[in-house]
Design a protein around this motif. Structure first.
Motif, short mmCIF file in Angstrom:
data_model
loop_
_atom_site.label_atom_id
_atom_site.label_comp_id
_atom_site.label_asym_id
_atom_site.label_seq_id
_atom_site.Cartn_x
_atom_site.Cartn_y
_atom_site.Cartn_z
N MET A 215 0.48 -0.83 0.28
CA MET A 215 0.45 0.05 -0.22
C MET A 215 0.91 1.50 -0.47
N GLN A 216 0.29 1.89 -1.07
CA GLN A 216 0.95 3.40 -0.95
C GLN A 216 0.14 4.42 -0.10
N TYR A 217 1.43 5.53 0.29
CA TYR A 217 0.84 6.57 0.13
C TYR A 217 0.40 7.83 -0.57
N LYS A 218 -1.05 8.29 0.45
CA LYS A 218 -1.93 9.62 -1.00
C LYS A 218 -1.05 10.96 -1.02
N ARG A 219 -1.29 11.56 -1.32
CA ARG A 219 -0.76 12.87 -0.89
C ARG A 219 -2.71 13.46 0.54
N LEU A 220 -1.62 14.42 0.75
CA LEU A 220 -3.28 14.35 2.06
C LEU A 220 -4.46 14.95 0.94
N ASP A 221 -4.17 16.16 0.32
CA ASP A 221 -5.43 16.45 -0.64
C ASP A 221 -6.08 15.13 -1.62
N GLU A 222 -6.14 13.65 -1.20
CA GLU A 222 -6.69 12.94 -1.57
C GLU A 222 -7.53 12.67 -0.43
N TYR A 223 -7.55 13.12 0.42
CA TYR A 223 -9.03 12.78 1.56
C TYR A 223 -9.52 13.72 1.80
N GLY A 224 -11.08 13.05 1.96
CA GLY A 224 -11.90 13.92 2.39
C GLY A 224 -12.20 12.94 3.78
N ALA B 31 -3.89 3.90 8.48
CA ALA B 31 -2.53 3.05 7.39
C ALA B 31 -1.78 4.61 7.12
N LEU B 32 -2.88 6.16 7.67
CA LEU B 32 -1.30 7.37 7.03
C LEU B 32 -0.32 7.61 7.63
N LEU B 33 -0.40 6.84 8.99
CA LEU B 33 0.87 6.92 9.36
C LEU B 33 1.81 5.79 9.56
N ASP B 34 1.35 4.30 9.05
CA ASP B 34 2.07 3.85 8.13
C ASP B 34 1.11 2.32 7.24
N ALA B 35 1.60 2.77 6.16
CA ALA B 35 1.09 2.47 4.91
C ALA B 35 0.69 0.61 5.66
N ASP B 36 1.59 -0.30 5.96
CA ASP B 36 1.44 -1.66 5.70
C ASP B 36 1.49 -1.90 7.08
N GLY C 240 -0.80 -0.13 9.45
CA GLY C 240 -1.64 0.65 10.87
C GLY C 240 -3.36 0.62 10.50
N GLY C 241 -3.50 -0.46 9.73
CA GLY C 241 -4.85 -0.24 9.53
C GLY C 241 -5.55 -0.11 8.34
N HIS C 242 -6.68 -0.45 7.39
CA HIS C 242 -7.47 0.19 6.51
C HIS C 242 -8.69 -0.46 6.68
N PHE C 243 -9.75 0.37 6.05
CA PHE C 243 -10.62 -0.42 5.54
C PHE C 243 -11.46 0.08 4.23
N ALA C 244 -11.46 -0.59 3.10
CA ALA C 244 -11.50 0.27 1.87
C ALA C 244 -12.42 -0.60 0.97
N VAL C 245 -13.06 0.01 -0.11
CA VAL C 245 -13.72 -0.49 -0.70
C VAL C 245 -13.59 0.14 -2.12
N ARG C 246 -13.22 -0.62 -3.34
CA ARG C 246 -13.10 -0.17 -4.35
C ARG C 246 -13.43 -0.92 -5.58
N PRO C 247 -13.32 -0.59 -6.89
CA PRO C 247 -13.40 -1.60 -8.04
C PRO C 247 -12.85 -3.03 -8.36
N GLY D 61 6.04 6.76 10.20
CA GLY D 61 5.17 7.69 10.00
C GLY D 61 5.06 8.58 8.78
N TYR D 62 4.28 9.21 8.31
CA TYR D 62 3.53 9.69 7.03
C TYR D 62 4.70 9.87 6.42
N ARG D 63 4.86 8.56 5.29
CA ARG D 63 5.97 9.13 3.44
C ARG D 63 7.35 8.67 4.53
N GLU D 64 7.70 8.18 5.23
CA GLU D 64 9.10 7.94 6.81
C GLU D 64 9.35 8.63 7.10
N SER D 65 8.36 9.62 7.92
CA SER D 65 8.07 11.30 8.44
C SER D 65 8.16 10.58 9.99
N ALA D 66 8.58 10.18 10.81
CA ALA D 66 9.03 9.39 12.06
C ALA D 66 9.59 10.99 13.32
#
Length: 635
Positions: A1-10, A43-48, A50-57, A334-339
């Motif tokens: 899982m990759q990190y997203k830009r912050l402006d890709e979040y609501g 997952a925002l703070l550790d993509a692998d 941190g944990g997430h809940f996804a729905v996508r095609p 950390g977000y994008r490895e920013s600890a």
């Protein structure tokens, strides 16, 4: 899982908890049951990890997000070769459902527009900032995640199966055009799968936000014009950040999103800062949300009742608690490895003199908008102002919470002057209140003289960061005219604006907070709120075209949903810092208000020399309303 830009979040929320939902359909941040609680998804703070809940095609797709008009109900629409579908995400708000005991929950409604379309669901909760990996087991209509001390139940009419190791659950569903499915995540307890009832809940939540939201004919709106919709979105962000139980303003719903990638300027902002008070009161009041403004300033006063006037903390927990000890979570990258990833905030123990002015100014603003303080409130205020007389000349950590030795910050002195000035105005306008006015007036004159003699540099023709420093700038000094210390056309105000433009500002409208050492390695990105202070200062000065140009440049950095973080990377244009940030959205609303005031002025600066409390004198207000009530039972 990759990190997203912050402006890709609501952001969605129920005014207790807030979740960030990615444009790819993944919930990557969600603390439960409150915004300051440990996370369930991180997952925002550790993509692998941190944990997430996804729905996508299941196939590759494009997507776009939007809020339903005048709500915090988020829609993510997917388009793929197989068809299109929309996921509607929301949290139920107690006031919208008529119930006060709803469990914290996230509702996800799946609607297929064209198809058939196959959707994937991935459920990977990680309790306690991913320190507790729960066991996931099947239950009727879904799965349950059971941790050491927490549980979360996902009810769904999508078939889900736990993985072999029990660490996650997943499933796929193929939807036909017009078909709807539901995923309902309840924290601690299950929410029965009842689609008809869920539709009613959604309708109630939509009605709640729309009934609250400022609605107007834009021609008569205080924030009318090209930025009207962004200002209204900012008010909805503030409402989302206003804690439902206490009325406290959460500075941001996230922790440790870095000011600069790879740096250490990563802080937990899930608390209430007094420094937001005056500007929050004005922003909410001007948009007609007087109850929220009143509750917030009263909350700040109540905090102060429990402390010696000389040791008022600048930041509180959203429930008023004091356990904000700062700790590092070493297991998260950390977000994008920013600890480091931090929880808690050491600013709680700092001495910041500016909070006195910001608090008294908030009370002053509340009185202008029709609120009266009680005699008990007045006693607290007098104690605070008396302390300012004793302690204004002390060094402190300043508004930017420097982690160096304390300094004589000019902005801190400016806000001490503001506390005295507004306190004197209130006392003079109120009938028969006890106040040592001569002492306050004498001290106000002393503070003013010190600021003008020791805080202004002839070398830079600008106010500077600290007494005794003639060449270090601080963007907070842009507020000199905003609080009415000097008129906007004063050469010292104009010199400060011009120095800020020359040395702290970028060509694109962004403004760095300050120059000089702050005790931390690296440099932070320009702050959104300091950029908006420049807009306000320019507008007050009659430099309206410059102000409007810079305002429009700043707004271009907002996310497609109109959300703003704390800062902006000047090289990439990406948002940085915690997101969405209350102070940034407060600054946006007040910037729009200042530009509207400037547009109403025919020649030169607007008739009012400052937007905070100077467009209508307290004496005029006192002629129509009581300022200090004798009763103590009217809070």
């Amino acid at each position: 899982m990759q990190y997203k830009r912050l402006d890709e979040y609501g952001a969605i929320g129920d005014r207790n908890a807030i979740a960030l939902v990615g444009r790819d359909g993944s919930i990557d941040w969600c603390p439960f049951p409150h915004v300051e609680s440990p996370s369930v998804f991180a997952a925002l703070l550790d993509a692998d990890r941190g944990g997430h809940f996804a729905v996508r095609p299941a196939q590759s797709f494009d997507s776009v997000q939007r809020y339903r008009d005048r709500t915090n109900v988020l829609e993510t629409t997917f388009q793929s070769a197989g068809g299109s579908a929309t996921v509607t995400d929301f949290m139920p708000v107690d006031d919208a459902t008529g119930s006060t005991d709803l469990p914290p929950a996230v509702y996800r409604k799946l609607d297929c527009e064209t198809g058939p379309l196959e959707l994937e669901v991935a459920f990977e909760p990680r309790f306690d900032y991913a320190r507790d990996v729960p066991e996931i087991e099947p239950v009727a209509d879904g799965v349950v995640a059971v941790g050491d001390d927490e549980r979360a139940v996902l009810s769904s009419d999508v078939s889900l199966a736990p993985s072999a190791d029990g660490r996650e659950a997943s499933g796929t569903v193929t939807l036909e055009p017009g078909e709807t499915r539901w995923l309902v995540l309840g924290y601690d307890e299950a929410i029965p799968l009842e689609p008809s009832k869920h539709r009613e809940t959604l309708e109630g939540v939509v009605d709640y936000w729309r009934e609250w939201t400022h609605d107007c004919d834009e021609t008569d709106c205080p924030v009318g014009g090209p930025w009207h919709d962004l200002a209204i979105r900012s008010s909805l962000v503030l409402k989302l950040l206003l804690h439902g139980d206490t009325g406290a303003v959460c500075a941001a719903p996230t922790t440790s999103l870095p000011e600069d990638l790879g740096g250490v300027r990563n802080w937990d902002y899930r608390f209430n800062w007094i420094r937001d008070a005056a500007f929050t009161v004005r922003a909410l009041s001007e948009l007609g949300h007087l109850e929220e403004a009143r509750s917030y300033f009263q909350l700040c006063l109540d905090h102060c009742r429990h402390h010696d006037p000389g040791s008022v903390p600048p930041v509180y927990g959203l429930h008023g608690g004091s356990d904000l000890d700062e700790r590092i979570l070493d297991h998260l990258e950390g977000y994008r490895e920013s600890a480091p990833v931090r929880i808690g905030n050491a600013a709680r123990k700092q001495h910041q003199l500016d909070v006195y002015g910001e608090l008294i100014l908030a009370i002053y603003e509340s009185v202008r908008y029709g609120e009266a303080v009680t005699t008990d409130d007045w006693a607290v205020m007098c104690d605070l102002i008396d302390y300012v007389c004793e302690g204004w000349d002390e060094p402190d950590a300043g508004i930017w919470e420097m982690r160096t030795d304390h300094e004589q910050f000019v902005y801190s002195k400016l806000m001490c002057w503001t506390a005295l000035d507004r306190g004197i105005d209130l006392a003079e306008a109120a009938d028969d209140v006890d106040a040592p006015l001569e002492r306050w007036r004498t001290c106000r004159a002393e503070v003013r003289e010190a600021i003008l003699d020791r805080g202004f540099s002839e070398r830079t023709t600008s106010f500077v960061r600290s007494f005794g420093d003639d060449d270090t700038l601080d963007a907070a000094n842009l507020l000199v005219s905003v609080v009415g210390f000097l008129p906007p056309d004063d050469h010292r105000v104009q010199g400060t604006i011009d120095a800020t433009l020359a040395r702290l500002a970028t060509d694109d409208g962004l403004v760095r907070r300050y120059e000089g050492n702050d005790g931390l390695p690296g440099t932070g990105s320009p702050f959104v709120v300091s950029s908006l202070w420049l807009v306000t200062a320019l507008a007050l000065s009659g430099r309206t075209d410059e102000a409007a140009d810079r305002f429009e440049s700043i707004l271009e950095y907002a996310s497609p949903l109109g959300l703003l973080a704390e800062a902006v990377d000047p090289e990439t244009g990406e948002q940085r810092g915690n997101y969405p940030q209350a102070y940034s959205h407060i600054g946006l609303i007040n910037g729009a208000l200042s530009l509207a005031d400037a547009d109403d002025s025919i020649d030169g600066p607007p008739a009012s020399p400052a937007p905070l409390g100077r467009d209508e004198s307290i004496a005029d207000v006192a002629a129509d309303q009581e300022i200090v009530r004798r009763q103590t039972d009217t809070k």
